[in-house]
Design a protein around this motif. Structure first.
Motif, mmCIF file in Angstrom:
data_model
loop_
_atom_site.group_PDB
_atom_site.id
_atom_site.type_symbol
_atom_site.label_atom_id
_atom_site.label_comp_id
_atom_site.label_asym_id
_atom_site.label_seq_id
_atom_site.Cartn_x
_atom_site.Cartn_y
_atom_site.Cartn_z
ATOM 1 N N PHE A 6 0.810 -1.207 0.000
ATOM 2 C CA PHE A 6 0.000 0.000 0.000
ATOM 3 C C PHE A 6 0.846 1.260 0.000
ATOM 4 O O PHE A 6 0.470 2.259 -0.550
ATOM 5 C CB PHE A 6 -0.893 0.024 1.228
ATOM 6 N N LYS A 7 2.024 1.210 0.626
ATOM 7 C CA LYS A 7 2.813 2.424 0.768
ATOM 8 C C LYS A 7 3.344 2.966 -0.553
ATOM 9 O O LYS A 7 3.769 4.092 -0.615
ATOM 10 C CB LYS A 7 3.932 2.240 1.769
ATOM 11 N N ASN A 65 -0.383 -4.140 5.467
ATOM 12 C CA ASN A 65 -0.857 -2.963 4.743
ATOM 13 C C ASN A 65 -1.845 -2.140 5.567
ATOM 14 O O ASN A 65 -1.813 -0.913 5.539
ATOM 15 C CB ASN A 65 -1.454 -3.373 3.402
ATOM 16 N N ILE A 69 -1.625 1.803 6.910
ATOM 17 C CA ILE A 69 -2.685 2.819 6.826
ATOM 18 C C ILE A 69 -2.919 3.444 8.201
ATOM 19 O O ILE A 69 -3.062 4.658 8.326
ATOM 20 C CB ILE A 69 -3.999 2.216 6.268
ATOM 21 N N LYS A 82 -5.647 3.955 -0.862
ATOM 22 C CA LYS A 82 -5.216 2.899 0.062
ATOM 23 C C LYS A 82 -6.415 2.252 0.754
ATOM 24 O O LYS A 82 -6.451 1.039 0.939
ATOM 25 C CB LYS A 82 -4.224 3.457 1.072
#
Length: 134
Positions: A6-7, A65, A69, A82
């Motif tokens: 996700f980053k 992930n 967040i 995200k």
């Protein structure tokens, strides 16, 4: 499920809590932290039993992930992209678990319930983000 972390996903929907509003941001943060707790519980159930290693790996990636967040939200940042990916990946995980249950009916019903709850909570978080976007 996408293998991307996700980053690495950034886009025009990345914003901070000043743009969303303090109340809405806190509401979304609470919803995302609920999803985080759901996925932690799901991982615990999966770790306690003997399940498909693909499901276990998928759960670990999702947990990592979602933790990312939560870390971003703790810094006052929020990303629609995200959150969307989180909701999609958790829904896919829930479907994978349901398919595994169809193949192995001895799999615990608790796992199906936990996966379903995580998917529902992730979709709720996504809806809250979309409603609070200015």
């Amino acid at each position: 499920m996408t293998q991307k972390e996700f980053k690495v996903i950034h886009g025009p929907s990345d914003t901070d809590k000043q743009q969303v509003g303090e109340f809405e941001f806190e509401t979304v943060a609470t919803a995302v932290k609920t999803v985080w707790a759901d996925v932690q519980g799901l991982k615990h159930i999966i770790s306690a039993g003997v399940f498909d290693s693909g499901i276990e790996q998928q759960t670990e990636r999702i947990l990592k992930n979602v933790e990312y967040i939560v870390e971003q939200m703790d810094q006052g940042l929020i990303s629609l992209n995200k959150i969307e990916l989180m909701a999609t990946s958790i829904s896919e995980l829930s479907q994978s678990i349901a398919k595994a249950k169809a193949i192995n009916p001895l799999m615990a019903n608790e796992l199906i319930t936990a996966a379903s709850k995580a998917a529902t909570d992730a979709n709720t978080a996504l809806k809250l983000v979309r409603l609070s976007w200015k």
